[in-house]
Write an enzyme that holds these catalytic residues in place. Sequence first.
Site, PDB file in Angstrom:
ATOM      1  N   ARG A  96     -57.406 -44.657  10.098  1.00 35.17           N
ATOM      2  CA  ARG A  96     -56.010 -44.394  10.443  1.00 35.17           C
ATOM      3  C   ARG A  96     -55.920 -43.043  11.174  1.00 35.17           C
ATOM      4  NH1 ARG A  96     -51.115 -46.865  11.152  1.00 35.17           N
ATOM      5  NH2 ARG A  96     -49.423 -45.943   9.948  1.00 35.17           N
ATOM      6  N   THR A 377     -49.387 -54.116  16.916  1.00 36.50           N
ATOM      7  CA  THR A 377     -50.566 -54.082  16.044  1.00 36.50           C
ATOM      8  C   THR A 377     -51.307 -55.398  16.277  1.00 36.50           C
ATOM      9  OG1 THR A 377     -49.466 -52.725  14.372  1.00 36.50           O
ATOM     10  CG2 THR A 377     -51.350 -53.964  13.589  1.00 36.50           C
ATOM     11  N   THR A 395     -54.114 -50.674  15.422  1.00 39.27           N
ATOM     12  CA  THR A 395     -52.819 -50.572  16.078  1.00 39.27           C
ATOM     13  C   THR A 395     -52.688 -49.349  16.961  1.00 39.27           C
ATOM     14  OG1 THR A 395     -50.431 -50.579  15.604  1.00 39.27           O
ATOM     15  CG2 THR A 395     -51.782 -49.255  14.152  1.00 39.27           C
ATOM     16  N   SER A 448     -49.064 -46.644   6.322  1.00 41.58           N
ATOM     17  CA  SER A 448     -49.128 -47.867   7.128  1.00 41.58           C
ATOM     18  C   SER A 448     -48.707 -49.071   6.287  1.00 41.58           C
ATOM     19  CB  SER A 448     -50.568 -48.068   7.609  1.00 41.58           C
ATOM     20  OG  SER A 448     -50.709 -49.333   8.219  1.00 41.58           O
ATOM     21  N   SER A 449     -48.336 -50.135   6.969  1.00 43.63           N
ATOM     22  CA  SER A 449     -48.092 -51.415   6.279  1.00 43.63           C
ATOM     23  C   SER A 449     -49.197 -52.415   6.554  1.00 43.63           C
ATOM     24  CB  SER A 449     -46.764 -52.021   6.746  1.00 43.63           C
ATOM     25  OG  SER A 449     -45.701 -51.179   6.431  1.00 43.63           O
ATOM     26  N   GLY A 469     -47.133 -56.629  12.745  1.00 43.31           N
ATOM     27  CA  GLY A 469     -45.722 -56.845  12.429  1.00 43.31           C
ATOM     28  C   GLY A 469     -45.056 -55.733  11.641  1.00 43.31           C
ATOM     29  N   GLY A 470     -45.595 -54.503  11.707  1.00 44.27           N
ATOM     30  CA  GLY A 470     -44.938 -53.396  11.001  1.00 44.27           C
ATOM     31  C   GLY A 470     -44.743 -53.738   9.543  1.00 44.27           C
TER      32      GLY A 470
HETATM   33  N1  GLY Z   1     -47.928 -48.989  12.848  1.00 49.11           N
HETATM   34  C1  GLY Z   1     -47.820 -50.074  11.978  1.00 49.11           C
HETATM   35  C2  GLY Z   1     -48.412 -49.842  10.643  1.00 49.11           C
HETATM   36  O1  GLY Z   1     -49.341 -49.064  10.544  1.00 49.11           O
HETATM   37  O2  GLY Z   1     -47.984 -50.395   9.679  1.00 49.11           O
END
Ligand code: GLY
Length: 569
Positions: A96, A377, A395, A448-449, A469-470
């Site tokens: 990340r 993503t 992403t 993050s998700s 998809g966030g």
């Molecule tokens: N940018 C989307 C996530 O990391 O959840």
Amino acid sequence: MTFAKRAMLALLLLPAGVVAAQAPDVSSTRGVVVSTSGIASDIGAAILAKGGNAVDAAVATGFALAVTHPSAGNIGGGGFMIVRLANGTTTTFDYREKAPLRSTRTMYLGKDGKIDRQLTATGWLAPGVPGTVRGLYMAHKKLGKLPWVDVVRPAADLATGGFRMSKDFSASLNGALTRQLNKYPSSAAAYGKPGGGAWREGDTLRLADLGRALGDIATKGPDVFYTGWIADSIDRQMRRNGGIMRRRDLAAYRAVERAPVKGTFLGHEIIGMAPPSSGGTIVIQTLNILESLGVQRFASANDPGLLHLRIEAAKRVYRDRAKWMGDPDFVTVPVAKMTSKAYASTLAREIDSTHASSAVDLGAGIVAPPVAESDETTHFSVVDGDGNAVSNTYTLEGGFGSGVVVGGAGFILNNEMGDFNKKPGETNVTGDIGTKPNLIAPGKRMLSSMAPIIVAKDGQLRLVTGSPGGRTIPNTVLSVVLGIAAFNLSARDAVDLPRLHHQWLPDNASFEPGAVDSIGLATLRKKGQSVRVGGRQGDAHSILWDAATRTAHGAADRRTPDSKASIPE
Ligand code: GLY
């Protein structure tokens, strides 16, 4: 029913707006790669054919997507990889992005104290320090089999030699050029059509600078990105354009190998990504709640009674995400509690199967209203012939990230800083989250998700899945896992299953078309749920492993037209 008839029937049943992927279903005993880009899947499968393992193929696919899927595939962003080896060993790689060392808690607040959303959305202040090259290298160094150069080189050659654009790709790139890329000379130079005008299906896109950068990463390794000429280019261009990322940010960046977060669900083992992703924790917490509520008594994953329980579970789980979750190197996240069966039972006992609860009441004391999160993503899944598996989601945050291309290196930088909570302490209904665990700090990873997931059963691999998809990601992944683990669907049916999303606040559920019929919708509304039927959700490229026949069944998500499940030739 023959395969052709079944495929035709499945096509007719797809949610509205869903299009056919190039090769949605394949089965093989030699391995499968499934991604949103057929070219990238083919590159991964070619690595399997060359004798590479799942990690080799995943790394090759990841670099190839940086070429063929520039809206999310990347070397200028970050993500998460979960690996499960055939012997049952599991691990994860956290690559990340991190906040640059010169970042501050309030760097995105304007003089009026409001969040300046332009600054987090686009331009030179939006990027976090990219992690992809370090992360893919770390995974490969530890678990890959083929030489690094062999797995990175195909992407470099592809960027240099060019590739034919699909209809979807050309439309997406034209849109991005108009919206954001043309604002930045380096981006317009890299992605604009030579001679001007709009790209068309069948045109060839050549990315010479990206090819050079990837070629050097292939032959010289990741240091060329973090301490070599690419780091120098980023530093120089950041200084010139008012950005804060510097050479020392890149030099200091480290990927981290972390233990996965694990749970069980109806006799399956669930292997997910630990913080700084909330994804694995959310999926396991939700599965625990649904198990406690007796998910199996329902006729299907989209039975209105179960949909009500899934919405109620989501309200609690996403509330906990806002309350507790952030970078574990900076805050203590109570993952053990959040993923425990005991805590899930407590939450399950609160749920009334006949009435909706109020999301606002559930959040009393923390109030963390919604922020817009991009649907971009990308996720890919890989299984090799030995049953080693990789689940990778990475992403740039928004589609085409910050819109900024590093001149001379040809890659797009992320706008991941937008995933931090940007307004400390502020709790209002306009969309600002101020909870502490995810506030900006130098060197911190933004929450993050992303939820790459691997499922095992009886000590054997079962499912590899994930999605973009966030904040919808955990709900999309949950839908696939429920389909397989609770309702025994095929990979195709689990991926096609129309999806639902609820993220605590705003207190609305959205369904893909076909998720529920009008009677079911009325039932849910009568219980007090606020529901709407929206567009498509996610892009869950998945692989189901049949341990008895040692066969991988790849199911590309037909919600995206260029996706493909590829097998070694
Ligand atoms: N940018 C989307 C996530 O990391 O959840």
